[in-house]
Design a protein around this motif. Structure first.
Motif, mmCIF file in Angstrom:
data_model
loop_
_atom_site.group_PDB
_atom_site.id
_atom_site.type_symbol
_atom_site.label_atom_id
_atom_site.label_comp_id
_atom_site.label_asym_id
_atom_site.label_seq_id
_atom_site.Cartn_x
_atom_site.Cartn_y
_atom_site.Cartn_z
ATOM 1 N N UNK A 94 0.754 -1.148 0.006
ATOM 2 C CA UNK A 94 -0.058 -0.104 0.051
ATOM 3 C C UNK A 94 1.041 1.335 -0.083
ATOM 4 N N UNK A 95 0.393 2.134 -0.716
ATOM 5 C CA UNK A 95 1.082 3.618 -0.717
ATOM 6 C C UNK A 95 0.359 4.796 -0.464
ATOM 7 N N UNK A 96 1.096 5.901 -0.111
ATOM 8 C CA UNK A 96 0.479 7.015 0.666
ATOM 9 C C UNK A 96 -0.612 7.492 -0.532
ATOM 10 N N UNK A 97 -0.372 7.166 -1.712
ATOM 11 C CA UNK A 97 -1.213 7.710 -2.779
ATOM 12 C C UNK A 97 -2.594 6.986 -3.021
ATOM 13 N N UNK A 98 -2.907 5.936 -2.049
ATOM 14 C CA UNK A 98 -3.930 5.156 -2.300
ATOM 15 C C UNK A 98 -3.837 3.952 -3.293
ATOM 16 N N UNK A 99 -2.650 3.823 -3.742
ATOM 17 C CA UNK A 99 -2.477 2.830 -4.777
ATOM 18 C C UNK A 99 -1.688 1.616 -4.234
ATOM 19 N N UNK A 100 -2.063 0.393 -4.510
ATOM 20 C CA UNK A 100 -1.102 -0.813 -4.256
ATOM 21 C C UNK A 100 -0.101 -1.161 -5.331
ATOM 22 N N UNK A 101 1.150 -1.221 -4.792
ATOM 23 C CA UNK A 101 2.325 -1.202 -5.714
ATOM 24 C C UNK A 101 2.906 -2.555 -6.056
ATOM 25 N N UNK A 102 3.135 -3.338 -7.045
ATOM 26 C CA UNK A 102 3.977 -4.504 -7.219
ATOM 27 C C UNK A 102 5.173 -4.194 -8.037
ATOM 28 N N UNK A 103 6.290 -4.591 -7.543
ATOM 29 C CA UNK A 103 7.450 -4.163 -8.110
ATOM 30 C C UNK A 103 7.798 -5.646 -8.766
ATOM 31 N N UNK A 104 7.979 -5.626 -10.157
ATOM 32 C CA UNK A 104 8.209 -6.906 -10.814
ATOM 33 C C UNK A 104 9.678 -6.947 -11.254
ATOM 34 N N UNK A 105 10.407 -5.849 -11.393
ATOM 35 C CA UNK A 105 11.803 -6.227 -12.089
ATOM 36 C C UNK A 105 11.887 -6.400 -13.447
ATOM 37 N N UNK A 106 13.041 -6.780 -13.957
ATOM 38 C CA UNK A 106 13.064 -7.139 -15.281
ATOM 39 C C UNK A 106 12.788 -8.599 -15.737
ATOM 40 N N UNK A 107 12.103 -8.900 -16.597
ATOM 41 C CA UNK A 107 11.899 -9.795 -17.401
ATOM 42 C C UNK A 107 12.849 -10.256 -18.302
ATOM 43 N N UNK A 108 13.725 -11.672 -18.192
ATOM 44 C CA UNK A 108 14.602 -12.082 -18.883
ATOM 45 C C UNK A 108 14.010 -13.051 -20.025
ATOM 46 N N UNK A 109 14.384 -12.977 -21.366
ATOM 47 C CA UNK A 109 13.526 -13.451 -22.480
ATOM 48 C C UNK A 109 13.766 -15.090 -21.960
ATOM 49 N N UNK A 110 13.049 -15.944 -22.560
ATOM 50 C CA UNK A 110 12.922 -17.340 -22.271
ATOM 51 C C UNK A 110 14.260 -18.077 -22.796
#
Length: 274
Positions: A94-110
């Motif tokens: 949860x963030x002060x802006x009222x939005x929930x945040x998910x941090x994914x990071x970089x996707x590496x190609x298969x």
């Protein structure tokens, strides 16, 4: 409503993603912002303190999580038969802006060896968020669309490509738009940012016309954004600014188009405004 935001680094795509997420949360929508940039900073914009943002481990680097989801007990062998619905509750911050945040990071190609399990978890989680859940989802993406498989991309309502009047930024915006179309994203629109004068706007509109791209809005150059960036202030500090006003106009155009195609969103909009 599922919206991906992309653009060349430094053009303001995180500002657009964070601003839209904040406006939607403020309007009463349950909103999840997903940071899929290799240099995640959406948390700061949404009001997380540096110490709190720094404790977030991106999904792509959470070795314990990835092992728990994909591990089989056999070296070099992992399973694709796992669930991700519990991850939103556990890892959305949860963030002060009222939005929930998910941090994914970089996707590496298969095909990149031991990075495949992380790649599989992120793709499965993105697919779950975009296809299976009802929350509003805003994705702050890197320039490409590699994070989205074709089935997932087709379920995104639209991609906003952010660019200023710089020719290099516009060239990259055109490439992103082409990639998004090839991936199956149904609606792609250009957002002009840091518009100083009519000349800047003309350059962007001429490029959009030549590239057969919709222009959904223009955001003026705004000293309030510059001051907030220098001070490290969050998106909530921009209340009443020209930037949030312009983003509100862009959001109204997005919502109107989606509501015409989505009775569920229309019902939610009525509920939030009642």
């Amino acid at each position: 409503m599922k919206i991906a935001v992309a653009g060349k680094g430094g053009t303001g795509k995180t500002l657009v993603a964070g601003g839209l997420a904040f406006l939607l949360a403020r309007a009463g929508y349950t909103t999840i912002a997903i940071d899929v940039d290799s240099a995640p900073n959406l948390g700061f914009l949404l009001g997380l303190a540096s110490r709190d943002a720094g404790t977030i481990i991106p999904v792509s680097k959470n070795e314990a999580l990835i092992a728990a989801k994909t591990g089989t007990g056999y070296p070099g062998v992992y399973t694709l038969n796992f669930t991700v619905d519990d991850m939103v509750q556990k890892y959305a911050v949860p963030t002060p802006a009222g939005v929930h945040l998910l941090v994914m990071g970089t996707v590496v190609l298969m095909g990149a060896g031991c990075t495949c399990p992380a790649n599989s978890v992120i793709r499965a989680l993105l697919r779950h968020l975009i296809i299976d859940r009802d929350e509003v989802v805003i994705l702050d993406m890197e320039a490409g669309v590699e994070h989205l498989g074709r089935g997932t991309a087709e379920s995104v309502d639209m991609m906003l490509v952010v660019s200023d009047a710089n020719r290099q930024s516009l060239s990259i915006a055109g490439t992103i738009a082409q990639m998004a179309g090839d991936a199956g994203i149904p609606r792609i629109a250009l957002v002009g940012n840091r518009i100083v004068d009519a000349g800047h706007e003309q350059v962007i509109r001429e490029f959009a016309t030549a590239s057969d791209l919709e222009v959904i809005g223009m955001i003026p150059f705004d000293l309030a954004v510059v001051r907030a960036g220098i001070a490290g202030d969050p998106i909530t500090s921009l209340e009443g600014s020209d930037t949030l006003h312009s983003l509100g106009e862009i959001l109204s155009r997005i919502k109107q188009d989606i509501k015409e195609r989505s009775p569920a969103l229309l019902a939610a909009d009525r509920s939030n405004n009642s």
